[in-house]
Write an enzyme that holds these catalytic residues in place. Structure first.
Site, mmCIF file in Angstrom:
data_model
loop_
_atom_site.group_PDB
_atom_site.id
_atom_site.type_symbol
_atom_site.label_atom_id
_atom_site.label_comp_id
_atom_site.label_asym_id
_atom_site.label_seq_id
_atom_site.Cartn_x
_atom_site.Cartn_y
_atom_site.Cartn_z
ATOM 1 N N GLU A 180 -23.174 -13.039 -19.449
ATOM 2 C CA GLU A 180 -23.910 -14.240 -19.037
ATOM 3 C C GLU A 180 -25.387 -13.928 -18.841
ATOM 4 O O GLU A 180 -25.730 -12.912 -18.216
ATOM 5 C CB GLU A 180 -23.311 -14.754 -17.715
ATOM 6 C CG GLU A 180 -23.804 -16.118 -17.294
ATOM 7 C CD GLU A 180 -23.333 -17.252 -18.212
ATOM 8 O OE1 GLU A 180 -22.136 -17.283 -18.546
ATOM 9 O OE2 GLU A 180 -24.175 -18.068 -18.596
ATOM 10 N N LYS A 211 -20.553 -19.531 -11.652
ATOM 11 C CA LYS A 211 -19.657 -19.455 -12.818
ATOM 12 C C LYS A 211 -18.257 -19.073 -12.355
ATOM 13 O O LYS A 211 -17.261 -19.609 -12.836
ATOM 14 C CB LYS A 211 -20.169 -18.418 -13.827
ATOM 15 C CG LYS A 211 -21.508 -18.755 -14.448
ATOM 16 C CD LYS A 211 -21.383 -19.484 -15.776
ATOM 17 C CE LYS A 211 -22.755 -19.888 -16.274
ATOM 18 N NZ LYS A 211 -22.723 -20.793 -17.412
ATOM 19 N N ASN A 250 -32.095 -25.440 -19.216
ATOM 20 C CA ASN A 250 -31.804 -25.579 -17.787
ATOM 21 C C ASN A 250 -32.842 -24.821 -16.974
ATOM 22 O O ASN A 250 -33.293 -23.775 -17.410
ATOM 23 C CB ASN A 250 -30.427 -24.978 -17.478
ATOM 24 C CG ASN A 250 -29.303 -25.880 -17.932
ATOM 25 O OD1 ASN A 250 -29.403 -27.085 -17.839
ATOM 26 N ND2 ASN A 250 -28.248 -25.276 -18.438
ATOM 27 N N ASN A 281 -22.094 -25.254 -21.137
ATOM 28 C CA ASN A 281 -20.987 -24.360 -21.493
ATOM 29 C C ASN A 281 -19.844 -24.368 -20.471
ATOM 30 O O ASN A 281 -18.764 -23.851 -20.748
ATOM 31 C CB ASN A 281 -21.497 -22.946 -21.780
ATOM 32 C CG ASN A 281 -22.450 -22.438 -20.736
ATOM 33 O OD1 ASN A 281 -22.335 -22.769 -19.564
ATOM 34 N ND2 ASN A 281 -23.399 -21.617 -21.175
ATOM 35 N N TYR A 306 0.871 -1.178 0.000
ATOM 36 C CA TYR A 306 0.000 0.000 0.000
ATOM 37 C C TYR A 306 0.907 1.227 0.000
ATOM 38 O O TYR A 306 2.081 1.134 -0.379
ATOM 39 C CB TYR A 306 -0.932 -0.115 1.231
ATOM 40 C CG TYR A 306 -2.045 0.884 1.288
ATOM 41 C CD1 TYR A 306 -2.860 1.116 0.180
ATOM 42 C CD2 TYR A 306 -2.294 1.595 2.462
ATOM 43 C CE1 TYR A 306 -3.877 2.046 0.250
ATOM 44 C CE2 TYR A 306 -3.327 2.516 2.526
ATOM 45 C CZ TYR A 306 -4.114 2.746 1.417
ATOM 46 O OH TYR A 306 -5.114 3.665 1.472
ATOM 47 N N GLY A 323 -32.991 -17.929 -29.530
ATOM 48 C CA GLY A 323 -32.501 -16.816 -28.706
ATOM 49 C C GLY A 323 -30.993 -16.806 -28.738
ATOM 50 O O GLY A 323 -30.377 -17.181 -29.738
ATOM 51 N N ALA A 324 -30.401 -16.399 -27.618
ATOM 52 C CA ALA A 324 -28.947 -16.259 -27.553
ATOM 53 C C ALA A 324 -28.254 -17.577 -27.911
ATOM 54 O O ALA A 324 -27.455 -17.650 -28.857
ATOM 55 C CB ALA A 324 -28.558 -15.829 -26.144
HETATM 56 N N1 LIG Z 1 -26.799 -26.363 -21.535
HETATM 57 C C1 LIG Z 1 -26.213 -25.195 -21.673
HETATM 58 O O1 LIG Z 1 -24.988 -25.068 -21.650
HETATM 59 C C2 LIG Z 1 -27.022 -23.992 -21.874
HETATM 60 C C3 LIG Z 1 -28.391 -24.033 -21.808
HETATM 61 N N2 LIG Z 1 -29.100 -22.904 -22.018
HETATM 62 C C4 LIG Z 1 -30.530 -22.994 -21.837
HETATM 63 O O2 LIG Z 1 -31.184 -22.673 -23.041
HETATM 64 C C5 LIG Z 1 -32.360 -21.948 -22.760
HETATM 65 C C6 LIG Z 1 -32.354 -20.636 -23.517
HETATM 66 O O3 LIG Z 1 -31.294 -19.820 -23.055
HETATM 67 P P1 LIG Z 1 -30.934 -18.465 -23.824
HETATM 68 O O4 LIG Z 1 -30.731 -18.714 -25.264
HETATM 69 O O5 LIG Z 1 -29.851 -17.839 -23.034
HETATM 70 O O6 LIG Z 1 -32.279 -17.642 -23.594
HETATM 71 P P2 LIG Z 1 -33.005 -16.586 -24.563
HETATM 72 O O7 LIG Z 1 -34.019 -15.936 -23.724
HETATM 73 O O8 LIG Z 1 -32.012 -15.762 -25.268
HETATM 74 O O9 LIG Z 1 -33.729 -17.503 -25.666
HETATM 75 C C7 LIG Z 1 -34.731 -18.417 -25.372
HETATM 76 C C8 LIG Z 1 -35.566 -18.608 -26.625
HETATM 77 O O10 LIG Z 1 -36.415 -19.721 -26.414
HETATM 78 C C9 LIG Z 1 -37.684 -19.382 -26.915
HETATM 79 N N3 LIG Z 1 -38.718 -20.178 -26.288
HETATM 80 C C10 LIG Z 1 -39.230 -20.076 -25.043
HETATM 81 N N4 LIG Z 1 -40.228 -20.951 -24.881
HETATM 82 C C11 LIG Z 1 -40.327 -21.632 -26.044
HETATM 83 C C12 LIG Z 1 -41.169 -22.662 -26.495
HETATM 84 N N5 LIG Z 1 -42.127 -23.150 -25.708
HETATM 85 N N6 LIG Z 1 -40.995 -23.139 -27.757
HETATM 86 C C13 LIG Z 1 -40.030 -22.639 -28.554
HETATM 87 N N7 LIG Z 1 -39.210 -21.637 -28.176
HETATM 88 C C14 LIG Z 1 -39.366 -21.155 -26.940
HETATM 89 C C15 LIG Z 1 -37.826 -17.903 -26.581
HETATM 90 O O11 LIG Z 1 -38.834 -17.272 -27.336
HETATM 91 C C16 LIG Z 1 -36.432 -17.398 -26.919
HETATM 92 O O12 LIG Z 1 -36.333 -17.048 -28.291
HETATM 93 C C17 LIG Z 1 -32.424 -21.802 -21.245
HETATM 94 O O13 LIG Z 1 -33.203 -22.837 -20.718
HETATM 95 C C18 LIG Z 1 -30.998 -21.981 -20.819
HETATM 96 O O14 LIG Z 1 -30.882 -22.503 -19.524
HETATM 97 C C19 LIG Z 1 -28.525 -21.715 -22.356
HETATM 98 C C20 LIG Z 1 -27.183 -21.614 -22.416
HETATM 99 C C21 LIG Z 1 -26.322 -22.743 -22.112
HETATM 100 C C1 LIG Z 2 -25.568 -23.141 -18.558
HETATM 101 C C2 LIG Z 2 -26.008 -21.767 -18.760
HETATM 102 O O1 LIG Z 2 -25.202 -20.874 -18.914
HETATM 103 C C3 LIG Z 2 -27.418 -21.502 -18.829
HETATM 104 O O2 LIG Z 2 -28.222 -22.415 -18.744
HETATM 105 O O3 LIG Z 2 -27.782 -20.312 -18.973
HETATM 106 MG MG LIG Z 3 -26.077 -18.951 -18.970
#
Ligand SMILES: NC(=O)C1=CN([C@@H]2O[C@H](COP(=O)(O)OP(=O)(O)OC[C@H]3O[C@@H](n4cnc5c(N)ncnc54)[C@H](O)[C@@H]3O)[C@@H](O)[C@H]2O)C=CC1
Ligand SMILES: CC(=O)C(=O)O
Ligand SMILES: [Mg+2]
Length: 471
Positions: free
Chosen positions: A209, A167, A361, A391, A112, A269-270
């Site tokens: 995230e 994370k 998830n 991820n 420091y 989505g993302a």
């Molecule tokens: N296993 C892994 O490593 C990861 C899993 N995920 C999971 O994927 C899912 C989405 O995450 P993000 O892309 O970050 O979220 P986000 O919000 O960017 O996208 C989710 C998309 O799913 C659509 N959606 C929701 N309900 C739906 C349905 N009944 N039928 C069809 N589409 C539907 C939404 O309209 C949206 O476009 C979450 O459950 C997240 O936990 C996300 C990132 C990593």
């Molecule tokens: C694993 C993760 O990053 C998610 O489900 O959003």
């Molecule tokens: Mg995530």
């Protein structure tokens, strides 16, 4: 299916020895469907015993059933019930530790003021020295606005913290990276970009995230333009990298070529858009994206500009319809959307040897136990089933590599290299339907990803640190 993976509750109970025996209590728990996984005697007298009984239950509702059964058992008094998962979160999961103890005035004067002033001046004269003289070179900010937390949706920045702390733990344990969880109380894109830019000096990388689409795309793009440290939206690219790794190995099992498969992906989505892009880059030709209103196709003007772009790069036959319509004949289902949206009937319509990656998830698109009889390769994002496509297999190693070569960005070549590195950890001899992707605890993963990522960074000219090994 339960969102409380391996939920364990610990029930502290007192029982009157002359009224009830421990075996009566064990029978009552068993009849309520609970599994005793641990017993501790807390105290014992001639008349009473106090024990902590840890019981595995399916979910919180089931926990209530087990506890109610005990409450109704004569001679038993439930003192309290604790949930192991909640206990692990008390006070948060991480802390800051000093590398050097401050034991003397001399130490104090060095770490420091006044000693530290010379260090500050050196950095002021040459800001690159921040990499050698501060935590920057090993530190990543895990930034969320709490708008797409796991599949829980927009639960806000306070509720997002436990995930970001988790994370940070994984960054440290799997790759030695110091990560800070930073949850922002704003959903304003400009404000998020400003804040992240302003805090960047302390960090060697930015891991975005659980920021909802479509805002996450603009935030990431702008930060990439404006910062000279890697900016990586984990839900997009971390997920895409691990998905590709899993798919490369699963295709070996079913003996199909990536260019011949039909993929149906839900949740545009993302994660969904990034997964689609990496699959196209890896050679998939027929991929159909499905969101809430059905298959994304050309001829519709979507409000979401990313979906118009998506329609142009996917769905070669421009098919419209529901998930159940478009799943017919698909070789691969990828879910990054919502719980329970894929039915067994849908799976039965898929091509021979279906591959189902239900990655939502905490609850996947289909319960793996329900799907398993009808699929050849099944994967989820969860830790409690084989083939965890998550991820976490990517982000620690990819940042380790990027930090170690001081990369200015994490580019496509680095992501593909990471996917191949993850896939390569599973050897030909080991590869099977239930082992397409290495375990999170396989310590080869982060190191192999790091090396592959560094090689790709040097090859593509984005590494700033001179390293003879990679020249
Ligand atoms: N296993 C892994 O490593 C990861 C899993 N995920 C999971 O994927 C899912 C989405 O995450 P993000 O892309 O970050 O979220 P986000 O919000 O960017 O996208 C989710 C998309 O799913 C659509 N959606 C929701 N309900 C739906 C349905 N009944 N039928 C069809 N589409 C539907 C939404 O309209 C949206 O476009 C979450 O459950 C997240 O936990 C996300 C990132 C990593
Ligand atoms: C694993 C993760 O990053 C998610 O489900 O959003
Ligand atoms: Mg995530």
């Amino acid at each position: 299916m339960s969102s409380g993976a391996n939920m364990h509750i610990t029930i502290r109970l007192q029982f009157a020895k002359n009224v009830v025996s421990f075996s009566d209590i064990a029978t009552a728990i068993g009849q309520a469907g609970g599994d005793i996984v641990g017993i501790d005697v807390i105290s014992s007298s001639k008349t009473h015993t106090v024990r902590d009984i840890t019981v595995s239950v399916l979910d919180s509702k089931h926990a209530d059933v087990v506890v109610d059964t005990l409450r109704k058992t004569a001679g038993v008094k439930v003192i309290h019930v604790s949930d192991r998962t909640f206990l692990m979160h008390i006070g948060g999961k991480i802390e800051v530790k000093s590398k050097i103890p401050i034991k003397t005035r001399d130490d104090l004067a060095r770490v420091y003021t006044p000693g530290v002033a010379r260090i500050c001046t050196a950095i002021a004269e040459d800001p690159t020295k921040a990499y050698s003289l501060t935590i920057k070179r090993n530190t990543v900010a895990v930034i969320s606005d709490g708008t797409a937390v796991l599949g829980l949706g927009d639960i806000g920045p306070y509720a997002a913290m436990p995930v970001m702390e988790g994370k940070a733990m994984l960054f440290k344990q799997l790759a030695g990276v110091d990560a800070f969880p930073i949850c922002l109380d704003t959903k304003d894109t400009d404000e998020i970009v400003q804040i992240v830019k302003a805090i960047a000096p302390a960090f060697g990388g930015i891991n975005l995230e659980d920021i909802a689409a479509p805002r996450c795309f603009e935030i990431e793009e702008r930060l990439k333009q404006e910062l000279d440290i890697p900016v990586f939206h984990d839900d997009q690219h971390g997920t895409a990298v691990v998905l590709l790794a899993g798919l490369l190995n699963a295709l070996k099992i079913v003996d199909k070529k990536i260019e011949d498969i039909k993929v149906v992906l839900t949740g545009i989505g993302a994660a969904g858009i990034a997964c689609t892009k990496i699959l196209l880059a890896a050679g998939v030709k027929n991929i159909i994206g499905v969101d809430r209103q059905g298959a994304i196709h050309r001829g519709v003007q979507y409000d979401n500009p990313y979906w118009n772009e998506y329609a142009n790069m996917t769905n070669p036959e421009n098919i419209s319809g529901t998930l159940s319509d478009v799943i017919a004949g698909a070789d691969v289902f990828i879910g990054v959307s919502a719980p329970g949206i894929l039915t067994v009937e849908d799976v039965k319509k898929m091509a021979k040897d279906p591959i189902v990656f239900a990655m939502a998830n905490p609850v996947p698109e289909i319960d793996p136990e329900v799907a398993e009889p009808y699929v050849r390769v099944m994967a989820t994002g969860r830790s409690d089933y084989p083939n965890q496509i998550n991820n976490v297999l990517c982000f620690p190693g990819i940042f380790r590599g990027a930090l170690d070569c001081r990369a200015i960005e994490i580019n496509e070549e680095m992501k593909l290299a990471a996917a191949e590195a993850i896939a390569s950890v599973v050897t030909e001899e080991e590869l099977s339907e239930t082992y397409i992707i290495p375990s999170v605890f396989n310590n080869k993963v982060a190191e192999r990803v790091r090396e592959a990522v560094m090689k790709a960074a040097y090859k593509t000219g984005v590494a700033r640190k001179d390293d003879m090994m990679f020249r």
